[in-house]
Design a protein around this motif. Sequence first.
Motif, PDB file in Angstrom:
ATOM      1  N   ASP A  67       0.888  -1.338   0.012  1.00 44.42           N
ATOM      2  CA  ASP A  67      -0.213   0.039  -0.052  1.00 44.42           C
ATOM      3  C   ASP A  67       0.946   1.218  -0.191  1.00 44.42           C
ATOM      4  OD1 ASP A  67      -2.226  -1.475   0.073  1.00 44.42           O
ATOM      5  OD2 ASP A  67      -2.676  -1.417   2.294  1.00 44.42           O
ATOM      6  N   LEU A  68       2.054   1.187   0.715  1.00 43.48           N
ATOM      7  CA  LEU A  68       2.912   2.432   0.789  1.00 43.48           C
ATOM      8  C   LEU A  68       4.065   2.570  -0.066  1.00 43.48           C
ATOM      9  CD1 LEU A  68       2.276   2.933   4.770  1.00 43.48           C
ATOM     10  CD2 LEU A  68       1.207   4.219   2.727  1.00 43.48           C
ATOM     11  N   ASP A  72       6.196   7.320   1.253  1.00 41.37           N
ATOM     12  CA  ASP A  72       4.863   7.658   1.902  1.00 41.37           C
ATOM     13  C   ASP A  72       5.220   6.611   3.115  1.00 41.37           C
ATOM     14  OD1 ASP A  72       3.608   9.007   0.118  1.00 41.37           O
ATOM     15  OD2 ASP A  72       2.538   7.507  -0.786  1.00 41.37           O
ATOM     16  N   TYR A  76       4.934   7.862   6.982  1.00 42.12           N
ATOM     17  CA  TYR A  76       3.944   7.312   7.875  1.00 42.12           C
ATOM     18  C   TYR A  76       4.762   6.643   9.181  1.00 42.12           C
ATOM     19  CZ  TYR A  76      -0.153   4.083   9.477  1.00 42.12           C
ATOM     20  OH  TYR A  76      -1.076   3.608   9.993  1.00 42.12           O
ATOM     21  N   HIS A  80       4.335   7.263  13.484  1.00 42.11           N
ATOM     22  CA  HIS A  80       3.419   6.311  14.034  1.00 42.11           C
ATOM     23  C   HIS A  80       4.275   6.082  15.550  1.00 42.11           C
ATOM     24  CE1 HIS A  80       1.915   2.602  15.088  1.00 42.11           C
ATOM     25  NE2 HIS A  80       0.892   2.723  13.942  1.00 42.11           N
ATOM     26  N   ARG A 112      -1.089  -3.287   8.573  1.00 35.45           N
ATOM     27  CA  ARG A 112      -0.052  -2.859   7.730  1.00 35.45           C
ATOM     28  C   ARG A 112       1.477  -3.074   8.376  1.00 35.45           C
ATOM     29  NH1 ARG A 112      -1.810   1.734   6.787  1.00 35.45           N
ATOM     30  NH2 ARG A 112      -2.878   1.371   4.983  1.00 35.45           N
ATOM     31  N   THR A 333      -4.397  10.054   7.167  1.00 31.49           N
ATOM     32  CA  THR A 333      -3.757   8.631   7.705  1.00 31.49           C
ATOM     33  C   THR A 333      -4.013   8.719   9.206  1.00 31.49           C
ATOM     34  OG1 THR A 333      -2.346   8.337   5.730  1.00 31.49           O
ATOM     35  CG2 THR A 333      -1.795   7.245   7.553  1.00 31.49           C
ATOM     36  N   ARG A 337      -6.206   5.986  11.568  1.00 30.76           N
ATOM     37  CA  ARG A 337      -5.549   5.310  12.298  1.00 30.76           C
ATOM     38  C   ARG A 337      -6.083   5.356  13.854  1.00 30.76           C
ATOM     39  NH1 ARG A 337      -0.303   7.329  12.656  1.00 30.76           N
ATOM     40  NH2 ARG A 337      -0.809   8.304  14.502  1.00 30.76           N
ATOM     41  N   ASP A 372      -6.936   7.216  -1.737  1.00 25.52           N
ATOM     42  CA  ASP A 372      -5.815   6.456  -1.637  1.00 25.52           C
ATOM     43  C   ASP A 372      -6.230   4.907  -1.378  1.00 25.52           C
ATOM     44  OD1 ASP A 372      -4.054   4.909   0.306  1.00 25.52           O
ATOM     45  OD2 ASP A 372      -2.754   6.740  -0.294  1.00 25.52           O
ATOM     46  N   LEU A 375      -5.733   3.462   2.143  1.00 31.74           N
ATOM     47  CA  LEU A 375      -6.683   3.871   3.252  1.00 31.74           C
ATOM     48  C   LEU A 375      -7.925   3.664   2.974  1.00 31.74           C
ATOM     49  CD1 LEU A 375      -5.182   7.589   3.535  1.00 31.74           C
ATOM     50  CD2 LEU A 375      -4.916   5.657   4.916  1.00 31.74           C
ATOM     51  N   ASP A 378      -8.277  -0.207   4.278  1.00 33.20           N
ATOM     52  CA  ASP A 378      -8.526  -0.236   5.531  1.00 33.20           C
ATOM     53  C   ASP A 378     -10.143   0.234   5.974  1.00 33.20           C
ATOM     54  OD1 ASP A 378      -5.925  -0.842   6.035  1.00 33.20           O
ATOM     55  OD2 ASP A 378      -5.374   0.990   6.458  1.00 33.20           O
TER      56      ASP A 378
END
Length: 420
Positions: A67-68, A72, A76, A80, A112, A333, A337, A372, A375, A378
Amino acid sequence: MDESWVVMRPGADPAEHVGVLRRAHEAFTSAGTAGRQVDQPVRRLVAESWRRSARARVSPDRTADVDLSDSDLAAYRAEHPLSRVMPLVRELMGSYAADGEHLLAVCDAHGRLLWVEGHSGARRRAGLMNFVPGAHWSESAMGTNAPGTAVAVDRPVQVFAAEHFSRPVQNWTCAAAPVHDPRTGLVLGAVDITGGDRLAHPHSLAFVQAVARAAESHLALLAPLPHPGLQLTALGRDEATLLADGRRLRLTRRHSEILTLLARHPEGLSGDELLIALYEDESVTPVTLRAEMTRLRRALGPELLSSRPYRLSAPIDSDYDTVARHLDSGALTAALRAYAGPLLPLSGAPAIARLRSALHEQLRAALIARGDPGLLADWARSPWAEDDLEAWRALASALPDDARAPALSRVHALEAELYG
């Protein structure tokens, strides 16, 4: 430790057990979607995960999506919370993974993968099935696997060989344990050890549990609860929890509603305003509300709840406000989350219903507008959006052609349910 924790009985032959599991897996995945049975001796935890994987329409032959991209992923990971404990995780797990030809992995709350490190040969082999940073390994995307299932069920999980739902993963064994935010109790992600059959031992499960607990303790030291502030957690649960002066209080449903409203109105609310906000039935009297407020004051302590108007006497932050702030700043994002589900989902209080709908729709609209695929995946695969036709259509449009089929299948199924 119940039987669902134990991969194999003492003295069992691993090769023979793999064969039994493969036959059970083949029988399950080749059956129709209705009335699927799981043959013995598949563990209950695994059988339940297989059923969830089938309901999510996971293909048993699929490979994980990444995904990333690198840029990116770097951004991310940097924001986090688990980035703060990675030095500790590497210290505890790094040499064990490298020396044992294993991998250590850390995923976020959506499954992820954020970090995958360890033995170079194991990394190369794992790369063939996209067990790499940035790849989506949630249970709803890849089926039964230790990191994805650990965050799905919020408990330590060990998955052996053909217990994995995806056939390309069945040469591996893994163990993972969820890591929680020490302030809110929410799942931040999971730590995982992945390798060969030698990991099919209770010690592997105990090991990742110990690392997860150490990570939580380290997070608590790095970010202690502010004093004298309050922290309210009300998303995705019917009864909120409140952290106050180191105490974690589980609130009744009505008290959850009251504190949510007071958190949104730091200036306070009058008794009449609270009555209108809380009760659809206009016959409810102020006496009923005063009784609730007396019980709430007794639970919180008299120093935290003031009256005339009703208000909290200490600063309060909530997970609702956290998501709202992220959305207002464009940090989509981070907003997703932090979103653990709709606000107090079973509450019928009019004001709560309006707040619930407003945040849910704002986040949903932002995700669809952003387009995206990671996202959107998810969101669409979450329990509160699995029937969201517009979101699944947006996901199907955002995915590349060679990865679009599962999302399109879900779109067609939802359209058939809605329109016949």
